[in-house]
Design a protein around this motif. Structure first.
Motif, mmCIF file in Angstrom:
data_model
loop_
_atom_site.group_PDB
_atom_site.id
_atom_site.type_symbol
_atom_site.label_atom_id
_atom_site.label_comp_id
_atom_site.label_asym_id
_atom_site.label_seq_id
_atom_site.Cartn_x
_atom_site.Cartn_y
_atom_site.Cartn_z
ATOM 1 N N UNK A 74 0.147 5.353 2.073
ATOM 2 C CA UNK A 74 0.097 6.434 3.060
ATOM 3 C C UNK A 74 0.098 7.800 2.389
ATOM 4 N N UNK A 75 0.918 7.961 1.350
ATOM 5 C CA UNK A 75 0.941 9.227 0.604
ATOM 6 C C UNK A 75 -0.432 9.545 0.025
ATOM 7 N N UNK A 76 -1.094 8.521 -0.485
ATOM 8 C CA UNK A 76 -2.412 8.716 -1.092
ATOM 9 C C UNK A 76 -3.456 9.064 -0.028
ATOM 10 N N UNK A 77 -3.404 8.376 1.105
ATOM 11 C CA UNK A 77 -4.390 8.604 2.163
ATOM 12 C C UNK A 77 -4.244 9.970 2.803
ATOM 13 N N UNK A 78 -3.014 10.463 2.901
ATOM 14 C CA UNK A 78 -2.766 11.753 3.546
ATOM 15 C C UNK A 78 -2.783 12.914 2.560
ATOM 16 N N UNK A 79 -3.101 12.631 1.313
ATOM 17 C CA UNK A 79 -3.173 13.652 0.260
ATOM 18 C C UNK A 79 -1.803 14.264 -0.045
ATOM 19 N N UNK A 80 -0.713 13.513 0.285
ATOM 20 C CA UNK A 80 0.621 13.968 -0.100
ATOM 21 C C UNK A 80 0.833 13.810 -1.600
ATOM 22 N N UNK A 81 0.082 12.899 -2.186
ATOM 23 C CA UNK A 81 0.037 12.753 -3.639
ATOM 24 C C UNK A 81 -1.397 12.435 -4.020
ATOM 25 N N UNK A 82 -1.745 12.751 -5.258
ATOM 26 C CA UNK A 82 -3.087 12.429 -5.726
ATOM 27 C C UNK A 82 -3.059 11.385 -6.841
ATOM 28 N N UNK A 83 -1.862 10.878 -7.119
ATOM 29 C CA UNK A 83 -1.723 9.808 -8.105
ATOM 30 C C UNK A 83 -0.738 8.780 -7.559
ATOM 31 N N UNK A 84 -1.163 7.522 -7.508
ATOM 32 C CA UNK A 84 -0.311 6.453 -7.003
ATOM 33 C C UNK A 84 -0.378 5.269 -7.951
ATOM 34 N N UNK A 85 0.706 4.495 -7.991
ATOM 35 C CA UNK A 85 0.757 3.288 -8.816
ATOM 36 C C UNK A 85 1.059 2.117 -7.908
ATOM 37 N N UNK A 86 0.115 1.143 -7.892
ATOM 38 C CA UNK A 86 0.157 0.038 -6.951
ATOM 39 C C UNK A 86 -0.185 -1.271 -7.641
ATOM 40 N N UNK A 87 0.182 -2.374 -6.985
ATOM 41 C CA UNK A 87 -0.135 -3.695 -7.529
ATOM 42 C C UNK A 87 -1.386 -4.275 -6.884
ATOM 43 N N UNK A 88 -2.215 -3.440 -6.337
ATOM 44 C CA UNK A 88 -3.481 -3.896 -5.754
ATOM 45 C C UNK A 88 -4.487 -2.759 -5.751
ATOM 46 N N UNK A 89 -5.760 -3.129 -5.594
ATOM 47 C CA UNK A 89 -6.814 -2.146 -5.409
ATOM 48 C C UNK A 89 -6.798 -1.676 -3.953
ATOM 49 N N UNK A 90 -7.500 -0.593 -3.675
ATOM 50 C CA UNK A 90 -7.636 -0.115 -2.306
ATOM 51 C C UNK A 90 -8.531 -1.070 -1.514
ATOM 52 N N UNK A 91 -8.238 -1.215 -0.228
ATOM 53 C CA UNK A 91 -9.056 -2.049 0.642
ATOM 54 C C UNK A 91 -10.313 -1.276 1.055
#
Length: 312
Positions: A74-91
């Protein structure tokens, strides 16, 4: 002449003031300030990466916040952050949101991770097949006797760190084909609380990211390991020996014989070469990959050494 010099000087000063008052980004790949949003499952390893990066580049300030996976996305989608670390690719649906926003997310694979399962020290059922795990997480196996008639344990309690965590999503996606989590499961709200619960309840089975227990140089991880058993998992429905069960050791993850594996990514939407890009490049570099190697995860670009979790 003096008048022309005065005009030029005034124009230059106004230009400098205009630059200083600019609302544009001022960070570089090795300096400035940014915030990054991180799946809380990976807090130990990413904290090490951030601390080391800031130690090398003293003008860099990375504000790292740790949240359940859904909040990070959600942070990434709303531009609250521009760098995220996740255990999956974007859908595809998430990428469509970025397309509408005219933003281009860039994904860098930095490690291969594993989901670890832990049980109480008094639980002798520390070898489970993937099929048995599917029965547990679908609610079909509700007691330990459902898995082993000779077991003296009672009703199974499944413990996650958070109902919206990446480990819970992994279980739903990979072990229950998107079914709801069973009624005998609950969220402990933190990894520390999860491990404490399993330590105190002999019927519990906990689900967590392996980096919380895999770094043998981390006194916290070693302390956790002394409290619980790590489950060995077999992909075979009917293993013929204990040799066909594997714990989430680094080498077994790399050799792809431990079944519960997943990848770890840094996803950046920076449209320029800023601090987020610099941090992502550092984590993917030799120095950053060595930190991942030490943590017990498998680096994306380096060979691994064999390090066991050492159940006693």
């Amino acid at each position: 002449m003096n008048k022309l010099y005065s005009i030029a000087l005034t124009a230059g000063l106004l230009g400098l003031l205009a630059c200083n008052n600019s609302d544009g980004p001022t960070d570089t790949p090795t300096s400035g300030n940014i915030n990054i949003s991180v799946d809380e499952t990976f807090r130990p390893i990413i904290e090490s990466q951030v601390n080391t990066f800031e130690g090398i580049y003293t003008r860099a300030d990375i504000d790292d916040t740790y949240k359940p996976e859904g909040q990070v996305v959600e942070d990434l989608l709303t531009d609250s952050t521009r760098v995220a670390i996740l255990s999956r690719e974007l859908t595809p649906e998430e990428r469509a949101v970025f397309d509408k926003q005219k933003r281009i997310p860039r994904s860098t694979k930095i490690a291969i991770d594993a989901v670890a399962l832990i049980v109480n020290k008094e639980n002798s059922d520390s070898l489970l097949t993937v099929e048995e795990l599917k029965r547990i997480f679908s609610g079909q196996a509700k007691t330990w006797k459902d898995l082993d008639e000779s077991s003296e344990l009672g009703d199974i309690t499944v413990v996650f760190d958070n109902n919206n965590s990446s480990t819970a999503r992994y279980v739903r996606d990979s072990l229950t084909t998107n079914q709801k989590l069973p009624e005998n499961s609950f969220a402990a709200e933190s990894h520390e609380a999860l491990i404490d619960y399993v330590t105190e309840n002999k019927n519990a089975i906990g689900v967590l990211g392996v980096n919380w227990i895999s770094d043998r140089d981390d006194t916290t991880a070693v302390g956790f390991m002394n409290k619980v058993r790590v489950v060995g998992v077999s992909e075979y429905a009917d293993p013929i020996s204990e040799d066909e069960y594997y714990q989430p050791y680094q080498a077994y993850i790399a050799q792809q014989v431990y079944p519960l594996r997943r990848n770890l990514y840094i996803i950046s939407t920076e449209g320029r070469s800023g601090l987020g890009t610099g941090f992502a490049a550092y984590v993917a570099s030799d120095k950053g990959q060595r930190i991942i190697l030490k943590s017990g995860l498998v680096p994306a670009t380096m060979p691994v050494r064999v390090i066991g979790l050492g159940n006693q």
